[in-house]
Motif scaffolding. Structure first.
Motif, mmCIF file in Angstrom:
data_model
loop_
_atom_site.group_PDB
_atom_site.id
_atom_site.type_symbol
_atom_site.label_atom_id
_atom_site.label_comp_id
_atom_site.label_asym_id
_atom_site.label_seq_id
_atom_site.Cartn_x
_atom_site.Cartn_y
_atom_site.Cartn_z
ATOM 1 N N TRP A 43 7.610 4.075 -10.554
ATOM 2 C CA TRP A 43 7.212 3.074 -9.557
ATOM 3 C C TRP A 43 8.230 2.988 -8.431
ATOM 4 O O TRP A 43 7.861 2.733 -7.284
ATOM 5 C CB TRP A 43 7.014 1.719 -10.233
ATOM 6 N N ASP A 44 9.506 3.211 -8.740
ATOM 7 C CA ASP A 44 10.520 3.271 -7.683
ATOM 8 C C ASP A 44 10.221 4.431 -6.738
ATOM 9 O O ASP A 44 10.337 4.309 -5.513
ATOM 10 C CB ASP A 44 11.918 3.444 -8.274
ATOM 11 N N LYS A 45 9.837 5.537 -7.324
ATOM 12 C CA LYS A 45 9.479 6.705 -6.510
ATOM 13 C C LYS A 45 8.216 6.420 -5.697
ATOM 14 O O LYS A 45 8.102 6.834 -4.540
ATOM 15 C CB LYS A 45 9.276 7.924 -7.409
ATOM 16 N N ALA A 46 7.270 5.729 -6.320
ATOM 17 C CA ALA A 46 6.028 5.398 -5.616
ATOM 18 C C ALA A 46 6.291 4.513 -4.409
ATOM 19 O O ALA A 46 5.618 4.623 -3.378
ATOM 20 C CB ALA A 46 5.050 4.706 -6.572
ATOM 21 N N THR B 195 -3.111 7.775 -7.810
ATOM 22 C CA THR B 195 -3.372 8.052 -6.392
ATOM 23 C C THR B 195 -2.968 6.889 -5.497
ATOM 24 O O THR B 195 -2.444 7.099 -4.393
ATOM 25 C CB THR B 195 -4.868 8.369 -6.180
ATOM 26 N N TYR B 196 -3.164 5.670 -5.989
ATOM 27 C CA TYR B 196 -2.909 4.493 -5.155
ATOM 28 C C TYR B 196 -1.669 3.713 -5.605
ATOM 29 O O TYR B 196 -1.526 2.535 -5.286
ATOM 30 C CB TYR B 196 -4.152 3.595 -5.131
ATOM 31 N N ASP B 197 -0.769 4.402 -6.327
ATOM 32 C CA ASP B 197 0.469 3.749 -6.763
ATOM 33 C C ASP B 197 1.324 3.321 -5.568
ATOM 34 O O ASP B 197 1.864 2.201 -5.554
ATOM 35 C CB ASP B 197 1.281 4.685 -7.655
ATOM 36 N N ALA B 198 1.486 4.200 -4.599
ATOM 37 C CA ALA B 198 2.302 3.866 -3.426
ATOM 38 C C ALA B 198 1.678 2.706 -2.658
ATOM 39 O O ALA B 198 2.381 1.806 -2.181
ATOM 40 C CB ALA B 198 2.466 5.086 -2.524
ATOM 41 N N TRP B 199 0.354 2.722 -2.545
ATOM 42 C CA TRP B 199 -0.351 1.614 -1.887
ATOM 43 C C TRP B 199 -0.108 0.309 -2.649
ATOM 44 O O TRP B 199 0.126 -0.745 -2.038
ATOM 45 C CB TRP B 199 -1.847 1.910 -1.820
ATOM 46 N N SER C 244 0.886 -5.106 -14.157
ATOM 47 C CA SER C 244 0.382 -5.626 -12.883
ATOM 48 C C SER C 244 0.309 -4.515 -11.837
ATOM 49 O O SER C 244 -0.671 -4.403 -11.096
ATOM 50 C CB SER C 244 1.274 -6.770 -12.379
ATOM 51 N N LYS C 245 1.355 -3.702 -11.786
ATOM 52 C CA LYS C 245 1.368 -2.601 -10.814
ATOM 53 C C LYS C 245 0.267 -1.595 -11.113
ATOM 54 O O LYS C 245 -0.429 -1.116 -10.204
ATOM 55 C CB LYS C 245 2.738 -1.916 -10.813
#
Length: 266
Positions: A63-66, A215-219, A146-147
């Motif tokens: 998630w840090d990378k995302a 696919t939408y982790d960064a979003w 949640s993420k």
């Protein structure tokens, strides 16, 4: 026994005692060296373990990378990084804005009691419906549910607004919303299981691939940051009508009164 012989015996005894003391001193010294060596090894092992733990804890998570990755924004979004989600075909200027966290039990109670009425008002053209979704409970409770759920909601939104609303309703439902302290939403299989109760998402391979691949982790991370930066939002759920925070209603009648008090009429 003569006196001389007695003296010689004493001398011999003292020599034997001296030699034994020397041997014991050597044994004690050797033992101390072993103990010290073992202690050093133990300290180094502990230090190494601590260092390893520190390094591991400081390693960036997925998630840090995302959070630093290029954003793929779902369809039906707008604004920077696609963090504006505004649904409704009506030309009205009235906007109901919901701030929620997928793991939040209060949000689940709100959705179960008046979520249908809120969605209906949007579909009837009474107002547009906006969403900002946070993930602060992952930090408070530990975990990533949640993420992960927010990323899956992005995948649903990419399918369409109705898929998004129906999937959000299913995630917050009494049947599928987990206890706050558990982290079921961290499991992709669980999120897909819930999605299979939504017509638009059932056996939808494109949706499932987006969930599994993140696919939408960064979003999701950008949306979460948008939640953190929101003005006047201290807890979830928070409801704003035309940018004004209202007391969270618990019944459809209270919801209609809140709308009326805010000047939103049919």
């Amino acid at each position: 026994m003569s006196k001389r012989n007695s003296q010689a015996a004493k001398t011999a005894a003292r020599e034997r005692l001296r030699q034994e003391r020397e041997r014991q001193a050597k044994r004690d010294k050797a033992k101390r060296q072993v103990i010290v060596a073992c202690s050093i090894v133990g300290v180094l092992a502990i230090a190494g373990g601590i260092s390893y733990a520190v390094v591991q804890s400081n390693k960036p998570s997925g998630w840090d990378k995302a959070a630093e990755a290029k954003v793929v924004a779902p369809a039906n979004t707008s604004g920077k990084n696609g963090t504006t989600v505004l649904l409704g075909e009506s030309k009205t200027d009235n906007v109901v804005h919901l701030y929620e966290d997928p793991r939040c039990p209060g949000c689940a109670a709100f959705e179960q009691s008046i979520g249908e009425a809120v969605n209906k008002g949007m579909k009837d053209g009474q107002y547009k419906l906006s969403f900002t979704i946070g993930t602060f409970l992952d930090g408070n409770l530990s975990g990533e549910g949640s993420k992960n759920a927010l990323s899956a909601l992005g995948a649903a939104l990419n399918v369409g607004p109705d898929a998004f609303l129906d999937y959000k309703t299913a995630l917050f439902s009494a049947e599928y919303h987990p206890e706050e302290s558990t982290d079921e939403f961290a499991k992709d299989d669980y999120l897909i299981k819930v999605a299979d109760t939504v017509d638009a998402l059932k056996n939808n391979k494109k949706f499932q691939d987006a969930v599994k691949k993140g696919t939408y982790d960064a979003w999701a991370m950008k949306m979460s940051k948008s939640f953190d930066d929101a003005d006047g939002v201290q807890s979830t759920p928070t409801i704003k009508i035309n940018d004004k925070v209202i007391e969270t209603p618990s019944t459809a009648a209270e919801w209609q009164k809140a709308l009326k008090d805010a000047g939103v009429t049919k």
